[in-house]
Motif scaffolding. Structure first.
Motif, PDB file in Angstrom:
ATOM      1  N   ILE A 204       0.830  -1.051  -0.017  1.00 24.86           N
ATOM      2  CA  ILE A 204       0.076  -0.089   0.018  1.00 24.86           C
ATOM      3  C   ILE A 204       0.744   1.133   0.015  1.00 24.86           C
ATOM      4  O   ILE A 204       1.434   1.496   0.984  1.00 24.86           O
ATOM      5  CB  ILE A 204      -0.821   0.053   1.110  1.00 24.86           C
ATOM      6  CG1 ILE A 204      -1.931  -1.153   1.204  1.00 24.86           C
ATOM      7  CG2 ILE A 204      -1.709   1.281   1.069  1.00 24.86           C
ATOM      8  CD1 ILE A 204      -3.108  -1.281   2.106  1.00 24.86           C
ATOM      9  N   ASP A 205       0.776   1.862  -0.975  1.00 25.43           N
ATOM     10  CA  ASP A 205       1.679   3.076  -1.063  1.00 25.43           C
ATOM     11  C   ASP A 205       1.079   4.390  -0.381  1.00 25.43           C
ATOM     12  O   ASP A 205      -0.232   4.189  -0.259  1.00 25.43           O
ATOM     13  CB  ASP A 205       1.602   3.694  -2.799  1.00 25.43           C
ATOM     14  CG  ASP A 205       2.855   4.235  -3.134  1.00 25.43           C
ATOM     15  OD1 ASP A 205       3.512   4.585  -2.431  1.00 25.43           O
ATOM     16  OD2 ASP A 205       2.853   4.395  -4.457  1.00 25.43           O
ATOM     17  N   ASP A 206       2.047   5.467  -0.071  1.00 24.24           N
ATOM     18  CA  ASP A 206       1.731   6.361   0.419  1.00 24.24           C
ATOM     19  C   ASP A 206       0.674   6.422   1.695  1.00 24.24           C
ATOM     20  O   ASP A 206      -0.211   7.105   1.836  1.00 24.24           O
ATOM     21  CB  ASP A 206       0.731   7.507  -0.342  1.00 24.24           C
ATOM     22  CG  ASP A 206       1.650   7.886  -1.740  1.00 24.24           C
ATOM     23  OD1 ASP A 206       2.903   7.443  -1.908  1.00 24.24           O
ATOM     24  OD2 ASP A 206       1.086   8.026  -2.696  1.00 24.24           O
ATOM     25  N   PHE A 207       1.027   5.211   2.429  1.00 26.14           N
ATOM     26  CA  PHE A 207       0.082   4.905   3.628  1.00 26.14           C
ATOM     27  C   PHE A 207       0.042   5.976   4.594  1.00 26.14           C
ATOM     28  O   PHE A 207       0.972   6.374   5.181  1.00 26.14           O
ATOM     29  CB  PHE A 207       0.517   3.359   4.297  1.00 26.14           C
ATOM     30  CG  PHE A 207      -0.180   2.949   5.381  1.00 26.14           C
ATOM     31  CD1 PHE A 207      -1.590   2.348   4.706  1.00 26.14           C
ATOM     32  CD2 PHE A 207      -0.131   3.317   6.606  1.00 26.14           C
ATOM     33  CE1 PHE A 207      -2.500   1.920   5.825  1.00 26.14           C
ATOM     34  CE2 PHE A 207      -1.197   2.835   7.869  1.00 26.14           C
ATOM     35  CZ  PHE A 207      -2.235   2.057   7.290  1.00 26.14           C
TER      36      PHE A 207
ATOM     37  N   ALA B 125       9.722   3.183   4.598  1.00 25.85           N
ATOM     38  CA  ALA B 125       9.581   4.577   4.860  1.00 25.85           C
ATOM     39  C   ALA B 125      10.016   5.255   3.333  1.00 25.85           C
ATOM     40  O   ALA B 125      10.986   5.026   2.878  1.00 25.85           O
ATOM     41  CB  ALA B 125      10.338   5.162   5.911  1.00 25.85           C
ATOM     42  N   GLU B 126       9.040   6.159   2.865  1.00 25.32           N
ATOM     43  CA  GLU B 126       9.195   7.004   1.633  1.00 25.32           C
ATOM     44  C   GLU B 126       9.942   8.164   1.861  1.00 25.32           C
ATOM     45  O   GLU B 126       9.574   8.838   2.925  1.00 25.32           O
ATOM     46  CB  GLU B 126       7.916   7.083   1.004  1.00 25.32           C
ATOM     47  CG  GLU B 126       7.155   5.944   0.643  1.00 25.32           C
ATOM     48  CD  GLU B 126       5.925   6.282  -0.490  1.00 25.32           C
ATOM     49  OE1 GLU B 126       4.906   6.749   0.271  1.00 25.32           O
ATOM     50  OE2 GLU B 126       6.315   6.517  -1.472  1.00 25.32           O
ATOM     51  N   GLY B 127      10.701   8.620   1.003  1.00 21.13           N
ATOM     52  CA  GLY B 127      10.989   9.899   1.113  1.00 21.13           C
ATOM     53  C   GLY B 127      11.983  10.457   2.139  1.00 21.13           C
ATOM     54  O   GLY B 127      12.263  11.599   2.613  1.00 21.13           O
TER      55      GLY B 127
HETATM   56 MG    MG Z   1       4.454   6.780  -2.502  1.00 21.86          MG
END
Ligand code: MG
Ligand code: C2E
Ligand code: MG
Ligand code: MG
Length: 288
Positions: A179-182, A236-238
């Motif tokens: 699941i992206d951008d959770f 963790a993104e970004g």
């Molecule tokens: Mg994302």
């Protein structure tokens, strides 16, 4: 839109609306021919294991070399591609290209990394999508575990009961689902244990304020715990700073992606990173 606001209102809004509509038409028109003219390409952003520092996967991110306007980021055209249905052939191309590249990395004898592909709702829920995924994997002789599909919280939330079987089919293929951008929207925790998902990707907005807003640190910790309690992994993104990485590592987050390690880069650049890693195994605590 301006109906009922009277003539003056209409005239007031007209120039801006026209400019937007013109821009939209230009993009749509360009998008229609872009596949045939081979104007799309993929960049890949490494995903790194927090404990070992090793590259465990890459996320494929589309770029459009628009002859009219130069390189366009997906934020400028993916929404429009979804509205017009063009996302279906574009998405098929992305899947093919990502699998072709995954095959090439495997043929080079590099570490078998997972290639993550973003999938939009209209693509996911069209008839035959799972079949397409299976056929594409087979065409390149790849196991399902070679790829991961990234979907939005919203897509998952709108999954109807009769569509759950689709997710189960993906699982049977061995394809991972994340699941992206959770946490960024539509959050409902009820669906999480109900669905066959493998990974949560914590939205970049929580990570970027980790050092400044204690609330974001709390949310991040909570998502990490939640994922682990449900038997999921968490990325963790970004991640842009060492402080952010250290925080995530100390809280048991599994992996990260972000400019700190690498921006999205060409496939050749990823190959070089993987080759360098093979020559000098990661300095981390669990280096082989
Ligand atoms: Mg994302
Ligand atoms: P996403 O899937 O959440 O991808 C991560 C985005 O964050 C990428 O933007 C990436 O370049 C950016 N990013 C990564 N690390 C950092 C960082 O440390 N700092 C900052 N500020 N940004 C970072 P990009 O490539 O512009 O893609 C934007 C969105 O477009 C993606 O968000 C995804 O939702 C969509 N997208 C990209 N490729 C595809 C595709 O092939 N199909 C579909 N359906 N959507 C795609
Ligand atoms: Mg993504
Ligand atoms: Mg995003």
């Amino acid at each position: 839109y301006s109906k009922g606001r009277g003539r003056n209102a209409f005239h007031f809004f007209k120039p801006e609306m026209t400019a937007q509509a013109t821009e939209r038409l230009a993009i749509e028109c360009g998008l229609r021919g872009a596949l045939d003219k081979e104007e799309f390409s993929l960049l890949y952003q490494p995903q790194v294991d927090l404990a070992s520092g090793a590259i465990i996967g890459v996320e494929a991110l589309i770029r459009w070399n628009d002859p009219q306007r130069g390189l366009r980021s997906p934020n400028e055209f993916i929404a429009l591609a979804e509205e017009t249905g063009l996302i279906v052939p574009i998405g098929d191309w992305v899947l093919h290209e990502a699998c072709r590249q995954a095959r090439q990395w495997r043929d080079l004898g590099l570490a078998p990394i997972t290639v993550a592909v973003n999938v939009a709702a209209p693509q996911f829920y069209r008839p035959g999508f799972i079949q397409t995924v299976g056929d594409t994997l087979a065409a390149y002789g790849l196991p399902g575990s070679a790829i991961e599909l990234e979907v939005t919280e919203r897509l998952i939330l709108e999954t109807r009961n009769e569509q759950l079987e689709l997710l189960e089919q993906l699982r049977r293929l061995g394809v991972q689902l994340s699941i992206d951008d959770f946490g960024s929207g539509y959050s409902s925790l009820a669906y999480l244990h109900r669905l066959p998902i493998d990974k949560l990707k914590i939205d970049r907005s929580f990570i970027c304020d980790l050092g400044t807003h204690s609330g974001d640190a709390t949310i991040t910790e909570t998502i990490i715990h939640l994922a682990h309690d449900l038997g999921l992994t968490v990325l963790a993104e970004g991640v842009e700073t060492e402080a952010q990485r250290d925080f995530l590592q100390s809280r048991g987050c599994d992996s990260f992606q972000g400019f700190l390690f690498s921006e999205p880069v060409s496939a050749e650049a990823v190959t070089q990173l993987l080759q360098a890693e093979r020559r000098a195994p990661t300095s981390g605590q669990t280096a082989a």
